[in-house]
Design an enzyme around this catalytic site. Structure first.
Site, PDB file in Angstrom:
ATOM      1  N   LEU A   1      63.316  56.835  53.564  1.00  0.00           N
ATOM      2  CA  LEU A   1      63.557  55.529  52.958  1.00  0.00           C
ATOM      3  C   LEU A   1      64.956  55.409  52.356  1.00  0.00           C
ATOM      4  CD1 LEU A   1      60.113  54.945  51.206  1.00  0.00           C
ATOM      5  CD2 LEU A   1      60.816  54.325  53.522  1.00  0.00           C
ATOM      6  N   HIS A   2      65.442  54.174  52.353  1.00  0.00           N
ATOM      7  CA  HIS A   2      66.749  53.856  51.768  1.00  0.00           C
ATOM      8  C   HIS A   2      66.653  52.468  51.140  1.00  0.00           C
ATOM      9  CE1 HIS A   2      67.086  51.395  55.351  1.00  0.00           C
ATOM     10  NE2 HIS A   2      66.945  52.462  56.106  1.00  0.00           N
TER      11      HIS A   2
ATOM     12  N   GLN B   1      62.622  43.191  66.926  1.00  0.00           N
ATOM     13  CA  GLN B   1      61.288  43.638  66.493  1.00  0.00           C
ATOM     14  C   GLN B   1      60.574  42.523  65.703  1.00  0.00           C
ATOM     15  OE1 GLN B   1      60.239  47.735  65.100  1.00  0.00           O
ATOM     16  NE2 GLN B   1      60.556  46.840  63.092  1.00  0.00           N
TER      17      GLN B   1
ATOM     18  N   HIS C   1      64.738  49.607  52.916  1.00  0.00           N
ATOM     19  CA  HIS C   1      63.270  49.587  52.759  1.00  0.00           C
ATOM     20  C   HIS C   1      62.899  49.048  51.374  1.00  0.00           C
ATOM     21  CE1 HIS C   1      63.780  52.988  55.759  1.00  0.00           C
ATOM     22  NE2 HIS C   1      62.914  52.228  56.392  1.00  0.00           N
TER      23      HIS C   1
ATOM     24  N   LYS D   1      67.314  43.780  60.101  1.00  0.00           N
ATOM     25  CA  LYS D   1      68.013  44.883  60.791  1.00  0.00           C
ATOM     26  C   LYS D   1      67.448  45.091  62.199  1.00  0.00           C
ATOM     27  CE  LYS D   1      69.847  49.146  61.232  1.00  0.00           C
ATOM     28  NZ  LYS D   1      69.102  49.622  62.366  1.00  0.00           N
ATOM     29  N   ASP D   2      66.115  44.977  62.324  1.00  0.00           N
ATOM     30  CA  ASP D   2      65.473  45.121  63.636  1.00  0.00           C
ATOM     31  C   ASP D   2      65.067  43.726  64.113  1.00  0.00           C
ATOM     32  OD1 ASP D   2      65.205  48.201  63.936  1.00  0.00           O
ATOM     33  OD2 ASP D   2      64.590  47.771  61.894  1.00  0.00           O
TER      34      ASP D   2
ATOM     35  N   VAL E   1      70.212  45.108  54.597  1.00  0.00           N
ATOM     36  CA  VAL E   1      70.955  45.720  53.485  1.00  0.00           C
ATOM     37  C   VAL E   1      72.006  46.651  54.098  1.00  0.00           C
ATOM     38  CG1 VAL E   1      70.798  47.181  51.435  1.00  0.00           C
ATOM     39  CG2 VAL E   1      68.962  45.569  51.971  1.00  0.00           C
TER      40      VAL E   1
ATOM     41  N   MET F   1      58.693  53.955  58.642  1.00  0.00           N
ATOM     42  CA  MET F   1      58.555  55.298  59.214  1.00  0.00           C
ATOM     43  C   MET F   1      59.179  56.330  58.275  1.00  0.00           C
ATOM     44  SD  MET F   1      58.711  54.926  63.288  1.00  0.00           S
ATOM     45  CE  MET F   1      60.454  54.839  63.477  1.00  0.00           C
TER      46      MET F   1
END
Ligand code: AMP
Length: 290
Positions: free
Chosen positions: A43-44, A164, A47, A160-161, A187, A40
């Site tokens: 970004l970091h 999901q 991603h 992280k999710d 991360v 979405m």
């Protein structure tokens, strides 16, 4: 204004399904497998870890940026969702993304699109499902749609999710996509905070406190042993509350089914998960316990 010379432009930016389909057909004809990273935006490095995995494991890397309105059960959260599109494009290009799919909303949800309902069972009723009703239906709608457009060989998702990832695996049992799910480890910032687009909304004081979410998870991991888990969970809640968090949940659960583990047998793969508000910003994180 500075324009990059054409020869330096490596990433192709596409906004329509039609053009993407043509391009991906060419990739397939060249026998290049497709690795897909849906995002979405904002970004970091988290991603980028997914993109790197896609580059290593597939011949052609495709990232998408689409802030999916149907997965936000809170209008305020949707309105406040950070948008940093120019920076995102630069980051993806600098990190070797082959194709960026940047669809307008009408490409994903045309006027007369049919809203599908996914029978996800237990996994969408717990944890995030309890506190964000409808969230995973929205996630499945967009991922299902993106998978039918991109038809990747591999789909890269972040641990992280965690829930999901499990929900999308369940959706893939129902829907006829070929994609294999690859889960990429979370991360973190140097102090342990899980990277997240929402971290951009934290002010300095909130950012200092936010690290407590991951610290609490690591404490659980260190002290996790066979036997009852209730004490571990209640001390974690207390620690969070005493630092000004409002936890939605602190859970220790079966890492596959996400059913709660009240008494650990020492063998079942387990995961600890936290969702907690720091003021109006909701942070989530998790660690695998064994
Ligand atoms: P989002 O843009 O938040 O929808 O995230 C897109 C993808 O990046 C999802 O698969 C996320 O799980 C993944 N992701 C987000 N943050 C991280 C992180 N800190 N580490 C690894 N993956 C992440």
């Amino acid at each position: 204004m500075y324009f990059k010379p054409f020869t330096e432009i490596k990433m192709i930016l596409i906004k329509t399904i039609h053009e993407l389909t043509i391009l991906l057909e060419i990739e397939r004809q060249q026998n290049r497998s497709i690795g897909f990273v849906p995002t979405m935006g904002a970004l970091h490095a988290g991603h980028l870890a997914l993109l790197n995995a896609a580059k290593l494991q597939a011949g052609c890397s495709v990232c998408s940026i689409f802030v999916n309105p149907t997965q936000f059960n809170n209008a305020h959260d949707f309105e406040k969702y950070p948008i940093t599109i120019e920076k995102d494009i630069d980051m993806l290009e600098a990190n070797g993304c082959d194709i960026l799919f940047l669809p307008p909303i009408t490409e994903i949800y045309p006027e007369h699109h049919r809203t599908k309902i996914y029978d996800l069972g237990y996994i969408e009723t717990v944890l995030e499902g309890t506190f964000r009703p409808g969230h995973y239906q929205g996630v499945c709608q967009v991922v299902d749609k993106l998978l039918s457009i991109v038809a990747p060989d591999k789909l890269f998702l972040g641990q992280k999710d965690y829930q999901q990832c499990m929900v999308i695996r369940k959706m893939l049992e129902i829907e006829p996509h070929i994609a294999e799910v690859v889960i990429v480890p979370t991360v973190r910032e140097a102090d342990g905070l899980a990277m997240s687009s929402r971290n951009l909304r934290l002010n300095i004081q909130q950012r200092e406190k936010a690290v407590l979410v991951s610290r609490t998870l690591f404490n659980i991991k260190e002290t996790f042993k066979p036997g009852p888990t209730d004490q571990l969970q209640s001390s974690a809640v207390e620690a969070l509350v005493s630092h000004g968090f409002k936890p939605d949940y602190v859970a220790i659960a079966d890492a596959v089914t996400l059913e709660p583990i009240g008494n650990w047998n020492g063998n079942t793969p387990a995961v600890a998960l936290i969702a907690a508000y720091m003021d109006d910003i909701r942070l989530i994180d998790n660690v695998l316990l064994n």
